[in-house]
Motif scaffolding. Sequence first.
Motif, PDB file in Angstrom:
ATOM      1  N   GLN A  67       0.804  -1.222   0.000  1.00  0.00           N
ATOM      2  CA  GLN A  67       0.000   0.000   0.000  1.00  0.00           C
ATOM      3  C   GLN A  67       0.841   1.279   0.000  1.00  0.00           C
ATOM      4  O   GLN A  67       0.351   2.332  -0.400  1.00  0.00           O
ATOM      5  N   ASP A 124      -2.972   0.131  -3.392  1.00  0.00           N
ATOM      6  CA  ASP A 124      -3.783   1.124  -2.719  1.00  0.00           C
ATOM      7  C   ASP A 124      -2.905   2.080  -1.932  1.00  0.00           C
ATOM      8  O   ASP A 124      -1.800   2.390  -2.356  1.00  0.00           O
ATOM      9  N   SER A 169       1.338   7.195   0.220  1.00  0.00           N
ATOM     10  CA  SER A 169       1.065   6.166  -0.780  1.00  0.00           C
ATOM     11  C   SER A 169       2.284   6.016  -1.678  1.00  0.00           C
ATOM     12  O   SER A 169       3.304   6.682  -1.495  1.00  0.00           O
ATOM     13  N   PRO A 196      -7.728   5.538   1.892  1.00  0.00           N
ATOM     14  CA  PRO A 196      -7.177   5.081   0.614  1.00  0.00           C
ATOM     15  C   PRO A 196      -8.286   5.051  -0.427  1.00  0.00           C
ATOM     16  O   PRO A 196      -9.444   5.324  -0.131  1.00  0.00           O
ATOM     17  N   GLY A 197      -7.918   4.679  -1.671  1.00  0.00           N
ATOM     18  CA  GLY A 197      -8.957   4.494  -2.666  1.00  0.00           C
ATOM     19  C   GLY A 197      -8.754   5.202  -3.983  1.00  0.00           C
ATOM     20  O   GLY A 197      -9.648   5.194  -4.825  1.00  0.00           O
TER      21      GLY A 197
END
Length: 609
Positions: A55, A417, A436, A498-499
């Motif tokens: 991630q 992610d 990230s 996240p996303g």
Amino acid sequence: MDIAARPELAGTFGMVSATHWIGAQAGMAMLERGGNAFDAAAAAGFALQSAEPQQNGPGGDMTLIFAVPGSEPQVLCAQGTAPAGADIEAFRALGLRHVPGTGLLAAAVPGSTVGWLTLLADHGTLPLAEILVPALSVVERGLPISAGLAAVLARMAPHFLAHWPASAAVYAPDGVPLPAGSLLRNPALAHTWRRLIDAESRARAGGASRAASIGAVVREWTEGFVAESIDAFCRMPQRDSSGRAHAGLLTAADLAQWRPHYEPTVSSDFRGQTVHKCGFWSQGPVFLQQLALLDEIPGFGAGLLAPGTEGYVHAVLEATKLALADRDAWYGDGPGVPARELLSREYAAERARLIGETASLDLRPGSPGGRAPRLPDLVVRGDFDAAGVNGLGEPNAVRALLEAAALPDRQGRARTDTVHIDVVDQWGNMVTATPSGGWLSSSPVIPELGFPLGTRLQMSWLEEGLPNSLAPGRRPRTTLSPTLVTRGGEAVMAFGSPGGDQQDQWQAHFFLDVALRGAGLQEAIDAPAFHSVHSPSSFYPHERQPGVALLEGRFEGGAVDALRRRGHRVGVAGDWAIGRLCAVSREPSTAILRAGANPRGMTGYAAGR
């Protein structure tokens, strides 16, 4: 009110929420040692680099917003820029129409680690050696691999073994991907952090202050052994998602010339609260545009337009499509972004009139200040059926859509992610951060350092004249988008998720649930979630799926059928399948602190007392 899946934490000492329990525990450990919210956030950030390498990682990037009592919230931008050699002509000379989604060509200057060090030097109280204790424990002693990480390793192992041997050495030793429950260790990364701690120790022994000694660590990263190793590795061609091997454009000189910086937030008011986001070099203002559009809809938030109703979901989906269309036409780190017009009340009213009773299948950017919009060259992923969601929205079809983003193809493309951290301490300091990039699937591990580089440049366009066109020294427009809310000038809430392109969708639903119906943090996190994939992905190869929306299966009252009658191409996901929100809050009148964390995926946790 609904019953939450987990208890909402409450106390007066401190709260930490993170997408993995290691992060929450690491942050809380710093608060217990007497550190502040900045110490806690940094410790959580480094711990998540260890615990969730699928991630985020040390070679990634970060956006962060913080508030200190008595001062305006600020952004710490740790989004690195494009290297000096990264221009459109360089990619065209290689025969590329898009920046690859993996490999070395897509590497911007890595900003996350230097961002945490900058935050510590300027606002923290503890030395780096203490901050790194939890992260070092993970990479030296090991952490049992979660089912989610094991699945990523199983998918990526063939690519590692065929093309990225240094990654295979860490994640698929002896040619077999590490299974769930086995211990993940990373001795090379531990050695990197030990060398950084040594740089701090030498500076302190020479009489440097705590802040100055952390500055010595920054120089070791940007001008010392880290920069040298990155430079040397980037000269060695590596296989990427183009199907070919390319050397990178990032150099030691790029690392030496870049530093994180502070800047004001972009903000707007919504029903008595001020919402703060990062600037138009991020997708953060999408959140503000969504709120402004929805506030122009008569009766929004009550009755047939109350949170959770079919009318509410329709209105939010349509507002989201309009805001994201503006993002793709107008946002970027380039010149000429019409920021004032995009956030004006007049523009919101004009755009809100486009929201009708049926779903739009078109991309409709606006014309702020009379300017003509221009969209980049976009990819449509077939029709509705080809998107993986059939006309009935059957769960197995939706699962294919959800999983497709994570499955590597023969070139090693794989979507991963992000992580998120929120902290509030007893003094009222509040931090919200979204690190990230530098994912294990993004780029090969650098053997001497134990981590890969990020691939954020894939979000830049190889077309001239766009706000988000690739250019040396320019930040690629990022999806990383934390949120901080103030009321009466005091920080009251921080949250994020996240996303990717969904970050500001899931956050908007969470915030509206709190703001419109008074939901608690955990209750709003647990509420049935939904999002649109109508707009083009910020990630290579930038597909879009017109009109497609995904809803969790817990929606009731015929909402799915009603949305389909309005023309939405709806797929029904699992009951607990969408979103990874974290949140903390502080009530100024009582100094009560609260926290919640997402139960989906079974890794996110909050800690506090």
